[in-house]
Design an enzyme around this catalytic site. Structure first.
Site, mmCIF file in Angstrom:
data_model
loop_
_atom_site.group_PDB
_atom_site.id
_atom_site.type_symbol
_atom_site.label_atom_id
_atom_site.label_comp_id
_atom_site.label_asym_id
_atom_site.label_seq_id
_atom_site.Cartn_x
_atom_site.Cartn_y
_atom_site.Cartn_z
ATOM 1 N N SER A 139 0.851 -1.199 0.000
ATOM 2 C CA SER A 139 0.000 0.000 0.000
ATOM 3 C C SER A 139 0.881 1.241 0.000
ATOM 4 O O SER A 139 1.939 1.251 0.644
ATOM 5 C CB SER A 139 -0.886 0.022 1.247
ATOM 6 N N TYR A 152 -2.448 -0.670 9.907
ATOM 7 C CA TYR A 152 -2.458 -1.045 8.488
ATOM 8 C C TYR A 152 -1.139 -0.687 7.799
ATOM 9 O O TYR A 152 -0.517 -1.524 7.140
ATOM 10 C CB TYR A 152 -3.629 -0.344 7.806
HETATM 11 N N1 NAD Z 1 -8.685 -0.369 -2.454
HETATM 12 C C1 NAD Z 1 -7.674 0.438 -2.160
HETATM 13 O O1 NAD Z 1 -7.817 1.677 -2.238
HETATM 14 C C2 NAD Z 1 -6.341 -0.106 -1.714
HETATM 15 C C3 NAD Z 1 -5.292 0.794 -1.523
HETATM 16 C C4 NAD Z 1 -4.046 0.308 -1.119
HETATM 17 C C5 NAD Z 1 -3.865 -1.060 -0.926
HETATM 18 N N2 NAD Z 1 -4.904 -1.911 -1.115
HETATM 19 C C6 NAD Z 1 -4.651 -3.340 -0.872
HETATM 20 O O2 NAD Z 1 -5.096 -4.101 -1.971
HETATM 21 C C7 NAD Z 1 -5.556 -5.380 -1.518
HETATM 22 C C8 NAD Z 1 -6.962 -5.624 -2.034
HETATM 23 O O3 NAD Z 1 -7.795 -4.562 -1.586
HETATM 24 P P1 NAD Z 1 -9.290 -4.381 -2.077
HETATM 25 O O4 NAD Z 1 -9.555 -2.931 -2.011
HETATM 26 O O5 NAD Z 1 -9.551 -5.132 -3.318
HETATM 27 O O6 NAD Z 1 -10.041 -5.051 -0.834
HETATM 28 P P2 NAD Z 1 -11.492 -5.737 -0.732
HETATM 29 O O7 NAD Z 1 -11.905 -5.560 0.682
HETATM 30 O O8 NAD Z 1 -12.376 -5.222 -1.802
HETATM 31 O O9 NAD Z 1 -11.163 -7.273 -1.013
HETATM 32 C C9 NAD Z 1 -10.328 -7.982 -0.138
HETATM 33 C C10 NAD Z 1 -10.701 -9.453 -0.177
HETATM 34 O O10 NAD Z 1 -9.849 -10.109 0.774
HETATM 35 C C11 NAD Z 1 -10.628 -11.078 1.455
HETATM 36 N N3 NAD Z 1 -10.021 -11.385 2.747
HETATM 37 C C12 NAD Z 1 -10.009 -10.603 3.868
HETATM 38 N N4 NAD Z 1 -9.401 -11.262 4.856
HETATM 39 C C13 NAD Z 1 -9.018 -12.464 4.355
HETATM 40 C C14 NAD Z 1 -8.349 -13.581 4.906
HETATM 41 N N5 NAD Z 1 -7.977 -13.621 6.199
HETATM 42 N N6 NAD Z 1 -8.097 -14.659 4.113
HETATM 43 C C15 NAD Z 1 -8.505 -14.645 2.820
HETATM 44 N N7 NAD Z 1 -9.166 -13.621 2.255
HETATM 45 C C16 NAD Z 1 -9.405 -12.543 3.020
HETATM 46 C C17 NAD Z 1 -12.005 -10.450 1.590
HETATM 47 O O11 NAD Z 1 -12.995 -11.435 1.823
HETATM 48 C C18 NAD Z 1 -12.148 -9.754 0.230
HETATM 49 O O12 NAD Z 1 -12.756 -10.599 -0.722
HETATM 50 C C19 NAD Z 1 -5.463 -5.341 0.009
HETATM 51 O O13 NAD Z 1 -4.279 -5.982 0.427
HETATM 52 C C20 NAD Z 1 -5.409 -3.875 0.313
HETATM 53 O O14 NAD Z 1 -4.763 -3.601 1.533
HETATM 54 C C21 NAD Z 1 -6.137 -1.472 -1.503
#
Ligand code: NAD
Length: 249
Positions: A139, A152
């Site tokens: 991130s 986080y």
């Molecule tokens: N969306 C953003 O703006 C953003 C920004 C920076 C980083 N990220 C990172 O990108 C990645 C994906 O983010 P996203 O926005 O698609 O999130 P999201 O919440 O839309 O999807 C995350 C998925 O991970 C699954 N999950 C959660 N805990 C879990 C576990 N213990 N085991 C297996 N699956 C699990 C959830 O069920 C969900 O389907 C994450 O690592 C997040 O930190 C996202």
């Protein structure tokens, strides 16, 4: 050529689901791993309906026994796993003085320890193949810090440090290890749950971006597709910023 097998964690939604679709379009067979098996099955079914190969797997990345079972099922059905995308993660905005031990531990268990567990379980397939691609979704908050994200951003900083150390250890085995730190990626469950807690509206945030827009899951999937390809055998230990210029290092 035999079809490559990719495991994507946190793959039932958002960025992970888009990465699955993209790697399937690239010709890989996909393990769609998530806690949420109902939505993971939908992602896998969508890939199959488009002519690709995918299977849904239920596990928490923080649970070594569950991940071991899921990876064994994927290997049994599709073959050795040589592409791993550690994408599963949780986030939330909590002022530092209100962060509890429970929140801290849960964030570390999923975002950081989960990355360690899944990588360790998949690694033997890559070492046997003398080829592998590990791509960790970190991130931009780990690069810049973000108000209200002490747990986080610390966990994601750990993911970046983990990436660097693994790159040093695994390069000799033909395995590259890189990370992609997204900034705000709209439309995901995580973004929609947190956007009202952010200091700026999405429109204001977009105007702060050098490229004048927020990110989309496809932006991240494009970078992952490249990192998972044959083209990147000389790219390892790197942080590939896909953030519209929000963080430039
Ligand atoms: N969306 C953003 O703006 C953003 C920004 C920076 C980083 N990220 C990172 O990108 C990645 C994906 O983010 P996203 O926005 O698609 O999130 P999201 O919440 O839309 O999807 C995350 C998925 O991970 C699954 N999950 C959660 N805990 C879990 C576990 N213990 N085991 C297996 N699956 C699990 C959830 O069920 C969900 O389907 C994450 O690592 C997040 O930190 C996202």
């Amino acid at each position: 050529m035999t079809q490559k097998v990719a495991l994507v964690t946190g793959a039932a939604a958002g960025i992970g689901a888009e990465i699955c679709r993209r790697l399937a379009a690239d010709g890989m067979a996909i393990g769609v791993l998530d806690l949420n098996i109902a939505d993971a099955k939908k992602v896998a079914a969508g890939i199959v309906a488009s002519g690709g190969k995918a299977m849904a797997l239920q596990a928490s990345v923080a649970d070594r026994v569950e991940v071991t079972g899921a990876v064994a099922a994927l290997r049994e059905s599709f073959g050795p796993v040589t592409v791993l995308v550690n994408n599963a993660g949780i986030a939330g905005f909590v002022p530092f003085e209100e962060v509890t031990d429970e929140l801290w531990d849960r964030t570390m268990a999923i975002n950081l320890k989960g990355t360690f567990i899944v990588t360790q379980i998949v690694l033997p397939d890559m070492k046997t193949a003398h080829w592998g691609r590990v791509i960790n979704i970190s991130s931009s908050s780990a690069q810049s810090g973000t108000v209200g994200m002490a747990a986080y951003s610390s966990s994601k900083g750990g993911v970046i440090a983990f990436t660097k150390t693994l790159a040093l250890e695994l390069g000799q085995h033909g395995i590259t290890v890189n990370n992609v730190p997204p900034a705000s990626i709209t439309g995901t469950v995580m973004y929609e749950a947190n956007k009202n807690l952010m200091p700026m509206t999405p429109e204001q945030a977009a105007q702060m971006m050098p490229v004048r827009r927020l990110g989309e899951a496809a932006d991240i999937a494009n970078a992952v597709s490249w990192l998972a390809s044959e083209a990147t055998g000389y790219v390892t230990g790197q942080t590939i910023g896909v953030n519209g210029g929000r963080v430039i290092v």
